[in-house]
Design an enzyme around this catalytic site. Structure first.
Site, mmCIF file in Angstrom:
data_model
loop_
_atom_site.group_PDB
_atom_site.id
_atom_site.type_symbol
_atom_site.label_atom_id
_atom_site.label_comp_id
_atom_site.label_asym_id
_atom_site.label_seq_id
_atom_site.Cartn_x
_atom_site.Cartn_y
_atom_site.Cartn_z
ATOM 1 N N ASP A 106 -10.279 -2.114 -1.843
ATOM 2 C CA ASP A 106 -9.634 -1.277 -0.707
ATOM 3 C C ASP A 106 -8.577 -2.846 -0.203
ATOM 4 O O ASP A 106 -8.319 -2.475 0.708
ATOM 5 C CB ASP A 106 -11.124 -1.438 -0.108
ATOM 6 C CG ASP A 106 -10.118 -0.592 1.330
ATOM 7 O OD1 ASP A 106 -11.128 -0.619 2.106
ATOM 8 O OD2 ASP A 106 -9.048 0.135 1.327
ATOM 9 N N LYS B 105 -2.508 -2.426 -1.370
ATOM 10 C CA LYS B 105 -2.460 -0.994 -3.030
ATOM 11 C C LYS B 105 -1.193 -1.289 -3.900
ATOM 12 O O LYS B 105 -1.622 -0.896 -5.040
ATOM 13 C CB LYS B 105 -2.361 0.246 -1.751
ATOM 14 C CG LYS B 105 -2.906 0.463 -0.238
ATOM 15 C CD LYS B 105 -4.458 0.397 -0.288
ATOM 16 C CE LYS B 105 -4.746 -0.070 1.081
ATOM 17 N NZ LYS B 105 -6.186 -0.360 0.546
ATOM 18 N N ASP C 186 -9.849 3.036 -2.401
ATOM 19 C CA ASP C 186 -9.343 3.634 -1.262
ATOM 20 C C ASP C 186 -8.218 4.020 -1.269
ATOM 21 O O ASP C 186 -7.662 3.208 -2.379
ATOM 22 C CB ASP C 186 -10.188 2.846 -0.057
ATOM 23 C CG ASP C 186 -10.083 3.865 1.033
ATOM 24 O OD1 ASP C 186 -10.215 3.161 2.303
ATOM 25 O OD2 ASP C 186 -9.396 5.147 1.521
ATOM 26 N N ASN C 187 -8.009 4.914 0.038
ATOM 27 C CA ASN C 187 -6.381 5.106 -0.276
ATOM 28 C C ASN C 187 -5.229 5.680 -0.804
ATOM 29 O O ASN C 187 -3.935 4.858 -0.983
ATOM 30 C CB ASN C 187 -5.486 3.769 0.724
ATOM 31 C CG ASN C 187 -6.565 3.237 1.983
ATOM 32 O OD1 ASN C 187 -7.202 2.036 1.014
ATOM 33 N ND2 ASN C 187 -7.235 3.913 2.877
ATOM 34 N N GLU D 178 -9.224 6.896 7.236
ATOM 35 C CA GLU D 178 -10.541 7.205 8.631
ATOM 36 C C GLU D 178 -9.807 7.349 10.462
ATOM 37 O O GLU D 178 -8.863 6.920 10.715
ATOM 38 C CB GLU D 178 -10.655 5.637 8.026
ATOM 39 C CG GLU D 178 -9.806 4.820 8.873
ATOM 40 C CD GLU D 178 -9.235 3.944 7.386
ATOM 41 O OE1 GLU D 178 -9.152 5.021 5.945
ATOM 42 O OE2 GLU D 178 -8.557 3.183 6.701
#
Ligand SMILES: CNc1ncnc2c1ncn2[C@@H]1O[C@H](/C=C/CNC(=O)c2cc(-c3ccc(F)cc3)cc(O)c2O)[C@@H](O)[C@H]1O
Ligand SMILES: [Mg+2]
Length: 214
Positions: free
Chosen positions: A141, A144, A169-170, A199
């Protein structure tokens, strides 16, 4: 004088959460971020998926890349068995300082090792520094554009084994396209994604689940 967002998140925890109660710390941050100000915590919707993966893997060793304010750190640490070793890497000293206090407020400081430094510096040192052979679970997380390079680095350092699980994530927003491309085309990984939302918003988002199969 100016109070940073991370300080306001910490104040919300200290004001609204009960010391030693991880769930109240999570709830306090989620309430602040949905009612007052957005922040890039994994949030409750993806957080519940994270919880289910942690519970299913029941990991003895966990690595988190990117502690930020410690929200996902608290979620993960609160579900670990007592013997588990959990390392979280954070290279921004201001975020690390807030995360330490959030983790302590939850009463989980003995379950987590927050290491202040960059993933690329620390991943090669983890085996000898912490006596960890491989990770059962890795939660990505952090920045990226470093998901792919850090996953390759973990492979090269022999930190991943058959059965290791990576949760990222993401992968949609902000996105990690090179990472998704790499793991999808690699025979080493069985991957699938959990549909969710960014989120505290209604925007489409996925948690990308990777099982290492060989
Ligand atoms: C590269 N090596 C590294 N080693 C150690 N720590 C590292 C790190 N990279 C970054 N970090 C730390 O991780 C954290 C960075 C997280 C980056 N996350 C995001 O950019 C992000 C961004 C969004 C986002 C989504 C939509 C939007 F409009 C704006 C933002 C949502 C998320 O869930 C995110 O995770 C910070 O605490 C940073 O200091
Ligand atoms: Mg994130």
């Amino acid at each position: 004088q100016f109070v940073s967002l991370r300080q306001r998140i910490l104040s919300a925890v200290q004001k609204n959460a009960t010391r030693g109660d991880p769930r109240s710390v999570i709830r306090a941050i989620d309430q602040f971020c949905s009612q007052k100000e957005w922040a890039m915590n994994v949030g409750n919707e993806k957080g519940c998926i994270l919880d289910s993966v942690v519970s299913e893997v029941n990991p003895a060793t966990v690595l988190e890349l990117g502690t930020y304010c410690g929200y996902s750190t608290v979620r993960i640490a609160s579900l670990l068995p007592p013997y588990a070793k959990f390392i979280t890497l954070e290279f921004n000293p201001d975020f690390a300082a807030v995360a330490r206090q959030v983790i302590a407020w939850a009463g989980l400081e003995d379950k987590v090792q927050l290491v202040e430094g960059a993933s690329s510096d620390w991943i090669p040192k983890i085996k000898e520094q912490f006596g960890i052979k491989t990770f059962d679970l890795v939660f990505l997380d952090h920045w990226k554009e470093h998901y792919l390079s850090d996953t390759k680095l973990m492979e090269e350092c022999g930190l991943l084994r058959k059965g290791s699980v990576l949760l990222a994530d993401n992968v949609i927003c902000p996105g990690a396209p090179d990472y998704v491309e790499y793991v999808r085309s690699s025979p080493r990984y069985k991957s699938h994604y959990f549909r969710s939302h960014l989120e505290y918003t209604k925007a489409e988002e996925n948690l990308w689940y990777l099982g290492i199969i060989e």
